[in-house]
Enzyme design. Sequence first.
Site, PDB file in Angstrom:
ATOM      1  CB  SER A   1     -34.005   5.924 -48.777  1.00  0.00           C
ATOM      2  OG  SER A   1     -35.120   6.651 -49.239  1.00  0.00           O
TER       3      SER A   1
ATOM      4  CG  ASP B   1     -18.393  21.723 -62.955  1.00  0.00           C
ATOM      5  OD1 ASP B   1     -17.959  21.241 -61.899  1.00  0.00           O
ATOM      6  OD2 ASP B   1     -18.190  21.205 -64.065  1.00  0.00           O
TER       7      ASP B   1
ATOM      8  CG  ASP C   1     -15.379  22.099 -57.468  1.00  0.00           C
ATOM      9  OD1 ASP C   1     -14.857  22.442 -58.543  1.00  0.00           O
ATOM     10  OD2 ASP C   1     -16.223  21.184 -57.395  1.00  0.00           O
TER      11      ASP C   1
ATOM     12  CG  ASP D   1     -15.278  17.677 -61.373  1.00  0.00           C
ATOM     13  OD1 ASP D   1     -16.190  18.522 -61.235  1.00  0.00           O
ATOM     14  OD2 ASP D   1     -14.674  17.163 -60.409  1.00  0.00           O
TER      15      ASP D   1
ATOM     16  CB  ILE E   1     -18.555  16.762 -59.341  1.00  0.00           C
ATOM     17  CG1 ILE E   1     -18.610  15.446 -60.124  1.00  0.00           C
ATOM     18  CG2 ILE E   1     -18.918  16.529 -57.876  1.00  0.00           C
ATOM     19  CD1 ILE E   1     -17.499  14.490 -59.757  1.00  0.00           C
TER      20      ILE E   1
ATOM     21  CG  ASP F   1     -31.070  12.328 -52.223  1.00  0.00           C
ATOM     22  OD1 ASP F   1     -32.112  12.237 -52.905  1.00  0.00           O
ATOM     23  OD2 ASP F   1     -30.856  11.626 -51.222  1.00  0.00           O
TER      24      ASP F   1
ATOM     25  CG  HIS G   1     -32.547   8.674 -53.016  1.00  0.00           C
ATOM     26  ND1 HIS G   1     -32.506   9.351 -51.820  1.00  0.00           N
ATOM     27  CD2 HIS G   1     -33.364   7.604 -52.807  1.00  0.00           C
ATOM     28  CE1 HIS G   1     -33.265   8.733 -50.937  1.00  0.00           C
ATOM     29  NE2 HIS G   1     -33.792   7.667 -51.511  1.00  0.00           N
TER      30      HIS G   1
END
Length: 456
Positions: A105, A175, A178, A182, A184, A321, A361
Amino acid sequence: MTIPVESLCSSLRQTYPESIWKPGCLVIGQASNTPTWHTALLSDSLPSEPTMVITEQAEQRFLNAPEVLADFVFRSIHTNVLVGKELTHKFFGVPHTKSYYLGCSTGGRQGLKSVQDFPEDFDGIVAGAAAADHNHLQAWSASFFLITGPPDAPSFLTIDQWINVIHPDVLRQCDEIDGVKDGIIEVPDLCEYDPSGLVCREEGGQQEQNASCITAEQAKMVKEVYKPLFIFGKFAYPRFQFGAEGAMSPLLFGGQVSTIAADWFRFVTFSDPNFNVSTLNQSSWALIQKQDNFSISTWKANISTFKNRNGKLLTYHGQTDQLISPINSERYYSRVQKHMDLTLEEQDTFYRLFRISGMNHCAGGPGAWEVGQTLDGAADDVRLGSLSLGPEKNVLTAMVRWVEEGVAPDTILGTKFVNDDPRQGVQFSRRHCRFPLKTTYDGIGDPTEPESWSCQ
């Protein structure tokens, strides 16, 4: 190892004669009854005996205080490096051999500042989620208030709505791009989210009342949130990342100007504690960039001095983030490459970027986000054998191996613990690829196993 305060002060006084430096030994303590030693600073105005420093409010630190601002931007880290190297030599009787930096950060920005302005300070720097292009970042953070409005605005969405209505819809659309469902989004760049499907239906002139739908005005606002910031028609800062709304922060979307950005505009840009931040506009965004106090933008593209002395830079950024757009780290990587006229192979010799899918983050999130970047709970993790110090899983030891053995990391193996608790075991692992390669599922294997993913 702990160095006694009096030994430390004695070493400082021997190293820096009073006739030149007039040194004082400052003990920086925590908010407790017993001061604890963190570092030592030199200044003409410091007392000669150990003193505890009490943290002040932001306005007291930065308002009309250019010296404090200089400390924040660059001088604190650089001074600590110089003094730390001298202390090491004095205490151990031999000079240091290598020096390393790890930060995230603002700490990530300070790491880049060392690369750009003090290339002799460190041999290897790990900079996570760097708050680089600082001025445009503050403008971007403040700009969301103009988009969402206050809590009573017709376009406003609560944090609960962002997390429980918008985020599931983003995942529904993106989602499985890819190949794995999941929670992600491995490569958010491929997502083209459209919230229009969430708009409440109208029947008989009456709009549906349903907690799982939003108004057309709110849908329009959501689209604006995911757009880059432009200042007077010129691109300034990349968009909010798809998937990051799952960790949506009231800091940016609480119906008021981000307190971090608000403080910067009040106490630094306008030097007016009473400045009404709700009046911020594009002229304000342009002004903060023009000022660029002590080059806090940290956006210099020529880092050839660091490269030429064989310095190594490893950056990483969580792809969910919620405070700093991860696309900005890609911008800086590409900016350096273009300015220095490097091929990817040439840039890889000293500078690598890793996109950490599902990391919020600096830490946390649905992905395999533990990559050795945080020492929180490290003692328990090491005791349990779940925190690896091996360079395959740890960004800092990966950097040490790169500098000292010449072995550059191609991937970083991230770990996701059950409920983010190492005591409950590993939920899954995933290798995160160096940019611009994408972490890609093979379509066959167990997606919780790192062997089922490759860099393409």
